[in-house]
Scaffold this motif. Sequence first.
Motif, mmCIF file in Angstrom:
data_model
loop_
_atom_site.group_PDB
_atom_site.id
_atom_site.type_symbol
_atom_site.label_atom_id
_atom_site.label_comp_id
_atom_site.label_asym_id
_atom_site.label_seq_id
_atom_site.Cartn_x
_atom_site.Cartn_y
_atom_site.Cartn_z
ATOM 1 N N ARG A 215 0.759 -1.076 -0.039
ATOM 2 C CA ARG A 215 -0.013 -0.117 -0.042
ATOM 3 C C ARG A 215 0.840 1.289 0.109
ATOM 4 N N ARG A 216 2.083 1.134 0.050
ATOM 5 C CA ARG A 216 3.037 2.386 0.218
ATOM 6 C C ARG A 216 3.668 2.495 -1.123
ATOM 7 N N HIS A 217 3.644 1.698 -2.292
ATOM 8 C CA HIS A 217 4.412 1.714 -3.496
ATOM 9 C C HIS A 217 3.603 2.061 -4.751
ATOM 10 N N LEU A 218 4.018 3.216 -5.556
ATOM 11 C CA LEU A 218 3.507 3.480 -6.872
ATOM 12 C C LEU A 218 4.884 3.332 -7.811
ATOM 13 N N THR A 219 4.428 3.054 -9.082
ATOM 14 C CA THR A 219 5.602 3.105 -10.032
ATOM 15 C C THR A 219 6.000 4.414 -10.360
ATOM 16 N N GLU A 220 5.168 5.427 -10.307
ATOM 17 C CA GLU A 220 5.483 6.584 -10.513
ATOM 18 C C GLU A 220 5.046 7.655 -9.370
ATOM 19 N N LEU A 401 11.662 13.912 -0.128
ATOM 20 C CA LEU A 401 10.532 13.770 0.364
ATOM 21 C C LEU A 401 9.380 13.282 -0.736
ATOM 22 N N GLY A 402 8.990 11.955 -0.471
ATOM 23 C CA GLY A 402 7.948 11.481 -1.372
ATOM 24 C C GLY A 402 6.642 12.264 -0.998
ATOM 25 N N ILE A 403 6.320 12.974 -2.162
ATOM 26 C CA ILE A 403 4.715 13.588 -1.991
ATOM 27 C C ILE A 403 3.661 12.522 -1.557
ATOM 28 N N GLU A 404 3.561 11.354 -2.418
ATOM 29 C CA GLU A 404 2.374 10.476 -2.151
ATOM 30 C C GLU A 404 2.198 9.841 -0.650
ATOM 31 N N LEU A 413 -4.678 8.437 5.015
ATOM 32 C CA LEU A 413 -5.267 7.235 4.012
ATOM 33 C C LEU A 413 -4.556 6.062 4.058
ATOM 34 N N LYS A 414 -5.016 4.676 4.143
ATOM 35 C CA LYS A 414 -4.232 3.738 4.520
ATOM 36 C C LYS A 414 -3.366 3.143 3.102
ATOM 37 N N HIS A 415 -3.912 3.668 1.897
ATOM 38 C CA HIS A 415 -3.114 2.928 0.548
ATOM 39 C C HIS A 415 -2.736 4.635 -0.210
ATOM 40 N N VAL A 416 -1.543 4.496 -0.919
ATOM 41 C CA VAL A 416 -1.175 5.518 -1.893
ATOM 42 C C VAL A 416 -1.910 5.819 -2.915
ATOM 43 N N ARG A 417 -3.013 4.798 -3.328
ATOM 44 C CA ARG A 417 -3.365 5.174 -4.389
ATOM 45 C C ARG A 417 -4.433 6.191 -4.816
ATOM 46 N N GLU A 418 -4.927 6.601 -3.439
ATOM 47 C CA GLU A 418 -5.900 7.742 -3.696
ATOM 48 C C GLU A 418 -5.199 9.091 -3.675
ATOM 49 N N THR A 419 -3.771 9.100 -3.434
ATOM 50 C CA THR A 419 -2.931 10.381 -2.942
ATOM 51 C C THR A 419 -2.618 11.073 -4.526
ATOM 52 N N ILE A 420 -3.016 10.417 -5.523
ATOM 53 C CA ILE A 420 -2.352 11.147 -6.675
ATOM 54 C C ILE A 420 -3.574 10.879 -7.704
ATOM 55 N N PRO A 421 -3.724 12.066 -8.476
ATOM 56 C CA PRO A 421 -5.116 12.090 -9.443
ATOM 57 C C PRO A 421 -5.031 10.775 -10.302
ATOM 58 N N PHE A 422 -3.979 10.360 -10.956
ATOM 59 C CA PHE A 422 -3.966 9.057 -11.785
ATOM 60 C C PHE A 422 -3.019 8.054 -11.393
ATOM 61 N N PRO A 423 -3.012 7.185 -10.471
ATOM 62 C CA PRO A 423 -1.949 6.292 -9.890
ATOM 63 C C PRO A 423 -1.489 5.396 -10.845
ATOM 64 N N ARG A 424 -0.148 5.111 -10.924
ATOM 65 C CA ARG A 424 0.266 4.060 -11.631
ATOM 66 C C ARG A 424 0.727 3.207 -10.784
ATOM 67 N N LEU A 425 0.186 1.694 -10.699
ATOM 68 C CA LEU A 425 0.999 0.881 -10.268
ATOM 69 C C LEU A 425 1.204 -0.592 -10.978
ATOM 70 N N MET A 426 1.704 -1.588 -10.254
ATOM 71 C CA MET A 426 2.272 -2.670 -10.881
ATOM 72 C C MET A 426 1.318 -3.184 -11.980
ATOM 73 N N HIS A 427 0.008 -3.272 -11.352
ATOM 74 C CA HIS A 427 -0.976 -3.779 -12.605
ATOM 75 C C HIS A 427 -1.949 -2.562 -12.755
ATOM 76 N N ARG A 428 -1.748 -1.275 -12.837
ATOM 77 C CA ARG A 428 -2.623 -0.340 -13.238
ATOM 78 C C ARG A 428 -1.987 0.817 -14.120
ATOM 79 N N ILE A 429 -2.372 0.811 -15.245
ATOM 80 C CA ILE A 429 -1.793 2.119 -16.067
ATOM 81 C C ILE A 429 -2.935 2.780 -16.779
#
Lengths: 431, 431
Positions: A215-220, A401-404, A413-429
């Motif tokens: 829940r702490r990792h984004l690719t971007e 300092l990591g913004i997200e 927030l428990k997960h970083v995916r909601e901290t950025i408008p268009f999150p990029r994750l391992m399985h999400r582009i």
Amino acid sequence: MKDRVYISDVASHDGKEVSIYGWLYNKRSSGKLWFLLIRDGTGIIQSVAFKGDVREDVFQRCEDVTQESSVKVTGTIRADKRAPGGYELQISDVQILQLTEDYPITPKEHGTTFLMDHRHIWLRSSRQHAVLRIRHEIIRACRDFFDNRGFVLIDAPIFTPAACEGTTTLFETEYFGTQAYLTQSGQLYMEAGAMAFGKVYCFGPTFRAEKSKTRRHLTEFWMIEPEVAYLDLDGDMDLAEDFVEYVVQRILETRREELKAIERDTAALEKVKRPFPRITYDEAAEILKKKEVDFEYGSDFGGADETIISEGFDKPVMVHRYPTEVKAFYMKNDPDDPRKALCVDMLAPEGYGEIIGGGQREDDLKILERKIKDHDLPKEAFEWYLDLRRYGTVPHAGFGLGIERTVAWICGLKHVRETIPFPRLMHRIYP
Amino acid sequence: MKDRVYISDVASHDGKEVSIYGWLYNKRSSGKLWFLLIRDGTGIIQSVAFKGDVREDVFQRCEDVTQESSVKVTGTIRADKRAPGGYELQISDVQILQLTEDYPITPKEHGTTFLMDHRHIWLRSSRQHAVLRIRHEIIRACRDFFDNRGFVLIDAPIFTPAACEGTTTLFETEYFGTQAYLTQSGQLYMEAGAMAFGKVYCFGPTFRAEKSKTRRHLTEFWMIEPEVAYLDLDGDMDLAEDFVEYVVQRILETRREELKAIERDTAALEKVKRPFPRITYDEAAEILKKKEVDFEYGSDFGGADETIISEGFDKPVMVHRYPTEVKAFYMKNDPDDPRKALCVDMLAPEGYGEIIGGGQREDDLKILERKIKDHDLPKEAFEWYLDLRRYGTVPHAGFGLGIERTVAWICGLKHVRETIPFPRLMHRIYP
């Protein structure tokens, strides 16, 4: 749209007739009354139509209009303490630009995958509004902090010819017949900047191809990285705590309404005041040992370890002087104990993990050359970086300092995916 | 470094003894006197040692110290109208941290390739300082303009699943078993943002793999892209001219010293005041015809054409309503002449070419679906974008301003390569 008034500006139009251009957020009826909640991106206003007061076709459109239909609503602004936001609009006309059918996101609960697939319209919900407005203000606060202290913005390149922290997590692209890598950190370039401008920072996206689904990792992700010439580790920690206090207190000052909307416990944020506790790696390892955590002395802390270490503090804690093996080649060894690096990680409280990593850089040419060799890095790619030690080397330090992660912590927030408008994750582009 | 005073702060230390931590920029002697020009990134101060007034070893070090050696210089600050900057330092002590040997960039002339290969230390020269300080202030001005008008920052993603303006100029990367492309524009995402927040902007790096070696092209460049819901082309042009006037006037207010240092003709910038001329594509083509330029009506303007069109104006000129064929699929057709797009390019004066491209977007679902088909674009990649027309579509418009071309114009630089700290060109990815 010359007659448009934004909902954020209605207070200065009390008693006047205005037009709002927006979308229907929600509505309810009580017989002869329609309450339309209209949003225009700057706010939400309750708009009221009395059956007897408006034309029949207007009242009918109040009945017909659906969630997320685009509408122009005209009427008179009235201060009303009972209304959300303190103002209400008494409808005289409603025009429907597009009647939306089957809007996918309804007030009922949706699963996260569904919402992430619909991120482009999920952004319209009030919770996402609050989070992304806080993100915007965090970014402004970060820039203002350094701008107001005479730091010069030196944008780091995204395309780099070599990897700075190993090649396993690099994104690669063909670059006119050669290979380029997407930056993982602007730090090395900031060191060149600091030797030229004294105090610099960069702020941009960075990339890590980590096969990680935590829940702490984004690719971007976005990172702000200051670097200062003639600064040692203590000065670096002073700067980091000054910075983080500033950002948190600024959000408390300017985004209290949004923090309330997402039900953030602000009492925990109020405590983020200097000085922050500073403990060594050894002391942190001791905490884990006392709590009987299965941790091998000498290795890096994992996410769970960080949570346990930070549990004992109600402020961010700075852990310094890690073993050199777990840190990057450019870290300066501690002259008092060469097995340790003059580095620091700042762990956010409440289990949000590392938000800052930094330290003092190796400024001796010979030692740095040896480290590049020991790490099996291609020396020719680092010749320019070595030049900084050949021509007027000085002690210097900085951090990133990591913004997200910072947004996740400040918003709770428990997960970083909601901290950025268009999150990029391992399985999400997508979207 | 607790005793450090930055050169930018010496005015508040007049008559006091301070220490400056920096580098030797230049020096000269007149017998019993040494003048050391010390830079610390925040400024340059002339430091003077009289043979009789300082210890012999200190005077000797003044003699020994070389260009770009790192030094700590201690002495008393004295206001002196003759000194550059208005203050001088009377040396009491000089400590050399590193004596630099064979610094590659000497006061003699160097070729551009040599300087670009040494960009990491070329940044230390006063001309590069001026340009990059102006760049920093342009970026601040851009952000302030939109922040102060209630726009929300919505960072666009860098990794995208599809190409928005054709695939020939895309950088590609492997993304966990699939392909991702580096963004060429955040616009499509900003449209989603505008439907959620009304007024948004993004500001980040964008990428074009153009096999182009002109003085106006970088492979990696920064762009700011505002997008507004319920805005038409006229409103878009109003916003663009308001924005560009603001940025230029702000630089004239705050960076006059740097403009002087690089010998920019500021009279030309003073003229950048609203309203800007607005001409149609047809009128622009007519200008080329009158000047007997070999130009085919219906095609896009090249760099040389843009220079000729802008020659007749001393302000930026906005050229609107290009033929639909030369513009992207998402541009809305002009209802008064469907062969034309409701688009606008802003051309900077003095031959600096296009700095803004934008327009009103197609908001009709059926027409947009047809355009995606006509352009042979993969529809499934645009489903999310089509959702914006399915659920509450509204007229909307926006634009993108290229930062490096704007810096080149405001600084009066012939080539964009000096407008960014670490330029990336077709044949340049180092340092």
